[in-house]
Design an enzyme around this catalytic site. Structure first.
Site, PDB file in Angstrom:
ATOM      1  N   LEU A  99      29.736 -57.579 -20.917  1.00  0.00           N
ATOM      2  CA  LEU A  99      30.031 -57.059 -19.449  1.00  0.00           C
ATOM      3  C   LEU A  99      29.880 -55.335 -19.746  1.00  0.00           C
ATOM      4  O   LEU A  99      29.949 -54.792 -18.829  1.00  0.00           O
ATOM      5  CB  LEU A  99      31.262 -57.479 -18.890  1.00  0.00           C
ATOM      6  CG  LEU A  99      31.093 -58.884 -18.512  1.00  0.00           C
ATOM      7  CD1 LEU A  99      32.448 -59.427 -17.879  1.00  0.00           C
ATOM      8  CD2 LEU A  99      30.475 -59.122 -17.370  1.00  0.00           C
ATOM      9  N   HIS A 140      32.773 -62.780 -30.567  1.00  0.00           N
ATOM     10  CA  HIS A 140      32.394 -61.734 -29.756  1.00  0.00           C
ATOM     11  C   HIS A 140      33.621 -61.010 -29.509  1.00  0.00           C
ATOM     12  O   HIS A 140      33.769 -59.762 -29.249  1.00  0.00           O
ATOM     13  CB  HIS A 140      31.401 -62.174 -28.692  1.00  0.00           C
ATOM     14  CG  HIS A 140      30.900 -61.185 -27.730  1.00  0.00           C
ATOM     15  ND1 HIS A 140      29.674 -60.697 -27.624  1.00  0.00           N
ATOM     16  CD2 HIS A 140      31.504 -60.344 -27.007  1.00  0.00           C
ATOM     17  CE1 HIS A 140      29.545 -59.713 -26.693  1.00  0.00           C
ATOM     18  NE2 HIS A 140      30.752 -59.539 -26.221  1.00  0.00           N
ATOM     19  N   GLU A 141      34.464 -61.753 -28.849  1.00  0.00           N
ATOM     20  CA  GLU A 141      35.630 -61.208 -28.187  1.00  0.00           C
ATOM     21  C   GLU A 141      36.507 -60.584 -29.372  1.00  0.00           C
ATOM     22  O   GLU A 141      37.229 -59.603 -29.152  1.00  0.00           O
ATOM     23  CB  GLU A 141      36.417 -62.086 -27.397  1.00  0.00           C
ATOM     24  CG  GLU A 141      35.403 -62.679 -26.388  1.00  0.00           C
ATOM     25  CD  GLU A 141      34.935 -61.507 -25.376  1.00  0.00           C
ATOM     26  OE1 GLU A 141      35.540 -60.731 -25.348  1.00  0.00           O
ATOM     27  OE2 GLU A 141      33.847 -61.892 -24.542  1.00  0.00           O
TER      28      GLU A 141
HETATM   29 NI    NI Z   1      31.475 -58.270 -24.709  1.00  0.00          NI
END
Ligand code: NI
Length: 175
Positions: A99, A140-141
């Site tokens: 995002l 990823h987080e």
């Molecule tokens: Ni991300």
């Protein structure tokens, strides 16, 4: 809380806030995260996305939310102070997006399976073993919590190409 008002602005790369290492959530943060977590979910679902880390909404805490919507049903996972405690030697490659890099995707190779320890929203210690999309999403987080984006796994050439295009798109959006 009304979901309409709860949405938070998402930082876009190369915002320096995305490069910061987060600090662990402590007892004293309980009130702050009780307010923040529903807002992070609202922001992620609205975007829409499958994961969102606190630095993406300008908060330097070790906190992230994930929902892969298995079978199109909500399955929220709140990760407080998550750590990868084991990772497979074999790698899996899949296309990732973020995002904070809207509209940009690239193939990223990561360990195919991971074991993650974290505290859930109730403060209960949890351990999860994951593969496939969930394994990639967890990594990823957790990368976000260490000041890393998926483009940091790419060659400098590919990374700079994405950042240049993104900067151009963001400039055009502001005109
Ligand atoms: Ni991300």
């Amino acid at each position: 809380m009304d979901a309409e008002t709860a949405v938070l602005p998402i930082l876009i790369a190369p915002d320096p806030g995305l490069k910061l290492r987060t600090r662990p959530v402590a007892e004293a943060d309980a009130d702050a995260i009780r307010d923040l977590i529903p807002r992070m979910y609202a922001t992620m679902y609205r975007a829409p996305g499958i994961g969102l880390a606190a630095p993406q909404v300008g908060t330097g805490l070790r906190l992230a939310v994930i929902d892969l919507m298995p079978g199109d049903k909500p399955f929220p996972i709140t990760l407080i102070n998550p750590e990868i405690v084991a990772a497979s030697d074999d790698l899996a490659t899949r296309e990732e997006g973020c995002l904070s890099l809207p509209g940009h995707y690239a193939e990223v190779s990561r360990p195919a399976r991971v074991k993650v320890r974290y505290f859930d929203q109730l403060g209960v210690r949890q351990e999860m073993e994951a593969e496939d999309l969930l394994a990639a999403c967890l990594q990823h987080e957790i990368d976000h919590l260490n000041g890393m984006l998926f483009i940091d796994h790419l060659s400098p050439l590919k990374r700079n190409m994405i950042l240049r295009r993104l900067a151009k798109e963001q400039r055009q959006k502001r005109l």
